[in-house]
Design a protein around this motif. Sequence first.
Motif, PDB file in Angstrom:
ATOM      1  N   GLN A  85       2.217   2.532  -3.408  1.00  0.00           N
ATOM      2  CA  GLN A  85       1.327   3.282  -4.297  1.00  0.00           C
ATOM      3  C   GLN A  85       1.550   4.786  -4.178  1.00  0.00           C
ATOM      4  O   GLN A  85       1.297   5.537  -5.122  1.00  0.00           O
ATOM      5  CB  GLN A  85      -0.148   2.951  -3.977  1.00  0.00           C
ATOM      6  N   ARG A  86       2.043   5.244  -3.018  1.00  0.00           N
ATOM      7  CA  ARG A  86       2.203   6.690  -2.786  1.00  0.00           C
ATOM      8  C   ARG A  86       3.650   7.119  -2.595  1.00  0.00           C
ATOM      9  O   ARG A  86       3.973   8.287  -2.813  1.00  0.00           O
ATOM     10  CB  ARG A  86       1.398   7.099  -1.537  1.00  0.00           C
ATOM     11  N   HIS A  87       4.519   6.186  -2.188  1.00  0.00           N
ATOM     12  CA  HIS A  87       5.868   6.590  -1.802  1.00  0.00           C
ATOM     13  C   HIS A  87       6.936   5.670  -2.385  1.00  0.00           C
ATOM     14  O   HIS A  87       7.966   5.439  -1.744  1.00  0.00           O
ATOM     15  CB  HIS A  87       5.977   6.621  -0.277  1.00  0.00           C
ATOM     16  N   GLN A 144       0.829  -1.204   0.000  1.00  0.00           N
ATOM     17  CA  GLN A 144       0.000   0.000   0.000  1.00  0.00           C
ATOM     18  C   GLN A 144       0.871   1.265   0.000  1.00  0.00           C
ATOM     19  O   GLN A 144       0.555   2.250  -0.679  1.00  0.00           O
ATOM     20  CB  GLN A 144      -0.931   0.006   1.216  1.00  0.00           C
TER      21      GLN A 144
END
Length: 241
Positions: free
Chosen positions: A168-170, A165
């Motif tokens: 997805q952002r970092h 998870q």
Amino acid sequence: MFTIPLLIVLATSKKPLSTADRAFLAHIDRAVGKMSDKKAAFVAFEKRISRSDAMRCKELLPAIAPNSNEFANTAFVQAYYGVDYEANLKRLLRPYRYYIGPEARWRKEYPNEDGGGENLKDMDGLYQGLNWLYLTHHDLTSLGYWEDLRLDGGPAEGNDDELYQLWQRHAPDMLKAALGHPQRIGNLLEAFLFNYADESNGHAAREVRLMLLPYFHAKDIHVRTAAREMSKALRSGKYSG
């Protein structure tokens, strides 16, 4: 391989905890128990717990048993507010150092833990705590410690899911933290392959290669080098999905 010293030098003061101190530690425990990776949770936590509370945690730490929830909580609060950051990260990782050692030693030091649970000295709680600290400081130190974790059973599955998870952002930071660390690269590959195992019709490795593809030509040399290291490790056949 990133290593963590086994021993942490603590202050020698042993002043007993007062009733007010114990009430304060219970307040800290409740606040930490409400943490999540949602922005609103961080805002709420900072309303409950302040930097002055972190300084009080520092004062109380020598009187707290190092294998207790309170020890992990006070280390986390200090690290959250940047107080003795590196030392408190290592304090937070204390249960893990026992977890990866001889089982009898782990059972003796943490007799009521099975590796998973709700508090920061459980393995599920530990990786969540490292996640919160990374999301707070966006530093590669806490992220690197997280990527180093080698867990089993339920905690391993939860950890793999959280790493996936976070990607997805970092992803760029995750790659930079893994650069030059084969164990971290392997742990990330295993996490990603685990998450694709049930939905890729046997092609989890292909899905992971597609995840890495956008970073092969990243502007940041550390990001693209780590992406290529990870791809090479995937092609080695040591990891498969």
